[in-house]
Design an enzyme around this catalytic site. Structure first.
Site, PDB file in Angstrom:
ATOM      1  N   LYS A 275       1.200   2.346  -5.389  1.00  0.00           N
ATOM      2  CA  LYS A 275       2.043   1.386  -6.210  1.00  0.00           C
ATOM      3  C   LYS A 275       1.594   1.654  -7.501  1.00  0.00           C
ATOM      4  O   LYS A 275       2.186   2.112  -8.481  1.00  0.00           O
ATOM      5  CB  LYS A 275       2.688   0.152  -5.405  1.00  0.00           C
ATOM      6  CG  LYS A 275       3.834  -0.035  -5.589  1.00  0.00           C
ATOM      7  CD  LYS A 275       3.643  -2.167  -5.230  1.00  0.00           C
ATOM      8  CE  LYS A 275       2.395  -2.623  -4.316  1.00  0.00           C
ATOM      9  NZ  LYS A 275       2.319  -2.234  -2.597  1.00  0.00           N
ATOM     10  N   GLY A 276      -0.026   1.716  -7.171  1.00  0.00           N
ATOM     11  CA  GLY A 276      -1.184   2.009  -8.448  1.00  0.00           C
ATOM     12  C   GLY A 276      -0.910   3.448  -9.134  1.00  0.00           C
ATOM     13  O   GLY A 276      -1.022   3.230 -10.530  1.00  0.00           O
TER      14      GLY A 276
ATOM     15  N   GLY B 191      -4.431  -4.477  -4.171  1.00  0.00           N
ATOM     16  CA  GLY B 191      -5.779  -3.195  -4.014  1.00  0.00           C
ATOM     17  C   GLY B 191      -4.673  -2.092  -4.310  1.00  0.00           C
ATOM     18  O   GLY B 191      -3.917  -1.614  -3.826  1.00  0.00           O
ATOM     19  N   HIS B 192      -4.324  -1.415  -6.189  1.00  0.00           N
ATOM     20  CA  HIS B 192      -4.068  -0.728  -5.516  1.00  0.00           C
ATOM     21  C   HIS B 192      -5.126   0.244  -6.609  1.00  0.00           C
ATOM     22  O   HIS B 192      -5.992  -0.046  -7.590  1.00  0.00           O
ATOM     23  CB  HIS B 192      -2.855  -1.392  -7.604  1.00  0.00           C
ATOM     24  CG  HIS B 192      -1.781  -2.535  -7.165  1.00  0.00           C
ATOM     25  ND1 HIS B 192      -1.122  -2.506  -7.923  1.00  0.00           N
ATOM     26  CD2 HIS B 192      -1.532  -2.962  -5.682  1.00  0.00           C
ATOM     27  CE1 HIS B 192      -0.233  -3.654  -7.090  1.00  0.00           C
ATOM     28  NE2 HIS B 192      -0.734  -3.376  -6.292  1.00  0.00           N
TER      29      HIS B 192
ATOM     30  N   GLN C  62       2.270  -5.723  -3.017  1.00  0.00           N
ATOM     31  CA  GLN C  62       2.809  -6.303  -1.295  1.00  0.00           C
ATOM     32  C   GLN C  62       3.506  -5.259  -1.501  1.00  0.00           C
ATOM     33  O   GLN C  62       3.830  -4.335  -2.479  1.00  0.00           O
ATOM     34  CB  GLN C  62       2.988  -7.795  -1.740  1.00  0.00           C
ATOM     35  CG  GLN C  62       0.964  -8.548  -0.915  1.00  0.00           C
ATOM     36  CD  GLN C  62       0.805  -8.803  -2.499  1.00  0.00           C
ATOM     37  OE1 GLN C  62       1.384  -9.681  -3.567  1.00  0.00           O
ATOM     38  NE2 GLN C  62      -0.479  -8.448  -2.655  1.00  0.00           N
TER      39      GLN C  62
ATOM     40  N   ASP D 161       2.185  14.359   0.805  1.00  0.00           N
ATOM     41  CA  ASP D 161       1.288  15.503   1.597  1.00  0.00           C
ATOM     42  C   ASP D 161       0.735  15.262   2.338  1.00  0.00           C
ATOM     43  O   ASP D 161       0.485  16.082   3.278  1.00  0.00           O
ATOM     44  CB  ASP D 161      -0.107  15.499   0.516  1.00  0.00           C
ATOM     45  CG  ASP D 161      -0.868  14.443  -0.147  1.00  0.00           C
ATOM     46  OD1 ASP D 161       0.405  13.371  -0.594  1.00  0.00           O
ATOM     47  OD2 ASP D 161      -1.456  13.658   0.445  1.00  0.00           O
TER      48      ASP D 161
ATOM     49  N   ASP E 261       0.413  -0.689  -0.516  1.00  0.00           N
ATOM     50  CA  ASP E 261       0.219  -0.223  -0.004  1.00  0.00           C
ATOM     51  C   ASP E 261       0.905   1.311   0.250  1.00  0.00           C
ATOM     52  O   ASP E 261       0.335   1.983   0.764  1.00  0.00           O
ATOM     53  CB  ASP E 261      -0.918  -0.124   1.548  1.00  0.00           C
ATOM     54  CG  ASP E 261      -1.609  -1.251   1.003  1.00  0.00           C
ATOM     55  OD1 ASP E 261      -1.626  -1.717   0.308  1.00  0.00           O
ATOM     56  OD2 ASP E 261      -2.271  -1.413   2.299  1.00  0.00           O
TER      57      ASP E 261
END
Ligand code: GDP
Ligand code: IMO
Ligand code: MG
Length: 428
Positions: free
Chosen positions: A16-17, A40-41, A223, A332, A13
């Site tokens: 990466k996406g 989950g990307h 992952q 941010d 998490d």
């Protein structure tokens, strides 16, 4: 043209996406090389929010081939659901390619994941319960079913019947639950098999031919390094190799094709599930990061554990992956803190400070983090697009991370949206 790999440098998490979607602008192909729908990307383009689980993050760009490599374990009905969601968003999946050799997550893998976790009680791993571990177990035991078995439904029924001979013994005798029936599984998977069939091919050859044509190939890790079966915090890991070695193996190309290895580094640390986490924050600052950063899982919705950035673990990740650059993400989110901390050592109960990541998970579980403290920044940095425009304290924080790792910064992400990015060097 050499390949570029984007790898999560922490416990998943990292964003990466978002990074892969951005880099895909310059690629002709994006390859997922391991994992399944435990990933989950998130890709955000304007008002469109895509949560991709098995489809590579290059899918939104029609000219980019999206490849599900043979190192993956694929859940067929879940994949079809994902394709339907993409179609509803007006995103074409014509350029999808699925490895004939990828393994299939079967209904009993999902069931066994759940039953095994329950059996472990307080030793549970905290898996995503998507059947990942049992699917890779069958692969290693040479009793798995692959995509090539699935798309020929007669063969699928035969191979499923064979597998159920053992699986049903385990279900009934070890876990005391009802056995599964071949017909039910075939009925459940047949529509997905038909949908997937046109996309199935020898992806290893397909990727190789693109490399030979000097096209840019991007490899997308799922992952993160610290969840790697060999290199991570075993047994609190996933069952595949997200690290650079896994990219070569899971895509089926030679290591000499890879030139750039981009480590995707969250500006702080998060982890879902159980296992040691030396820089974890269990105080109000930890809660603040979770709420400010909306740190809830993309796949399971679980609250992510959050903590300061851990340079001991990151130096280890840089070492075993051979990072040529890093992408710092979610910078941010840290805006508004008076000070930020960096974990630079691990203190053992006897007072000794470790500089290197310990290979014994029991030792890791006992350490306390040694911190360096730097001044924070209050400014909203999400609209900034050049490094020089960042507040001085933010620049100093990034520079310190890079210096401690000995790896240059390629990219800095300052927001979830596709273009909220500062590019210092394009690793592709
Ligand atoms: P992945 O599994 O590594 O692809 O990461 P996830 O998508 O599971 O989680 C990352 C979350 O952070 C998602 O909600 C992204 O939309 C979001 N995100 C990515 N980069 C940034 C960033 O720089 N700033 C902020 N605020 N959010 C980001
Ligand atoms: P992305 O690709 C974060 C974690 C689970 C659990 C362990 C084993 O979105 O970064 P598994 O279901 O794989 O057997 O679970 O790994 N895990 C992840 N954590 N992000 C992920 O994927 C993860 N995929 C698995 O929470 O601790
Ligand atoms: Mg994720």
């Amino acid at each position: 043209m050499p390949a570029t790999v984007g790898i999560g440098a922490q416990w998943g998490d990292e964003g990466k996406g978002k990074i892969i979607d951005h880099l895909a602008e310059r690629a002709s192909m994006v390859v997922r090389y391991q994992g399944g729908n435990n990933a989950g990307h998130t890709v955000i383009i304007g008002d469109t929010v895509l949560k991709l689980h098995q489809v590579p993050s290059g899918i939104t760009r029609p000219s980019v081939a999206a490849v599900l490599g043979h190192g993956m374990v694929i859940n067929p009905p879940a994949l079809v659901e994902e394709l339907d969601i993409l179609a509803a968003e007006g995103i074409s999946t014509d350029n999808l390619h699925i490895s004939a050799n990828a393994h299939i997550i079967m209904p009993y893998h999902i069931l066994l994941d759940e039953l095994e976790e329950r059996r472990r009680q307080d030793q549970a791993i905290g898996t995503t319960k998507k059947g990942i571990g049992p699917a890779y177990t069958d692969k290693a035991a040479r009793s798995g079913l692959r995509v090539q078995d699935l798309i020929d439904l007669d063969r699928f029924a035969r191979r499923t019947a064979l597998a159920l001979e053992r699986v049903n013994l385990e279900l009934t005798r070890v876990f005391n639950v009802a056995p599964l029936k071949v017909e039910d599984i075939v009925e459940q998977y047949a529509p997905a098999a038909r949908r997937m069939a046109p996309y199935v091919r020898d992806t290893g050859l397909f990727i190789y031919e693109a490399l030979r044509r000097e096209e840019k190939v991007l490899m997308e890790g799922a992952q993160g390094t610290m969840l790697d079966i060999d290199n991570g915090t075993y047994p609190f890991v996933t069952s595949s190799s997200p690290s650079a070695g896994g990219a070569v193996q899971g895509a089926g190309i030679g290591p000499t094709w890879i030139k750039d290895v981009l480590g995707v580094v969250k500006a702080y640390t998060s982890r879902v599930g159980m296992g040691p986490f030396p820089s974890e924050l269990t105080d109000s600052i930890g809660d603040w990061i979770v709420e400010h950063g909306h740190e809830y899982g993309t796949t399971t919705g679980r609250r992510r554990r959050c903590g300061w950035i851990d340079l001991v673990a990151l130096r280890y990740a840089a070492r075993i992956n051979g990072f040529t650059g890093i992408a710092i993400t979610r910078l941010d989110v840290l805006s508004g803190l008076d000070e930020v901390r960096l974990c630079v050592g691990y203190r053992l109960p006897d007072g000794t400070v470790l500089q290197e990541y310990p290979s014994d998970t029991q030792v890791l579980a006992q350490v306390t983090a040694v911190y360096e403290t730097m001044p924070g920044w209050q400014e909203d940095i999400s609209a900034i697009r050049t490094f020089d425009e960042l507040p001085g304290n933010t620049r100093a924080y990034c520079q310190r991370i890079s210096d401690l790792l000995g790896v240059p910064i390629d990219l800095i992400s300052v927001g979830a949206e596709r273009n909220a990015l500062i590019a210092l060097r394009w690793p592709i």
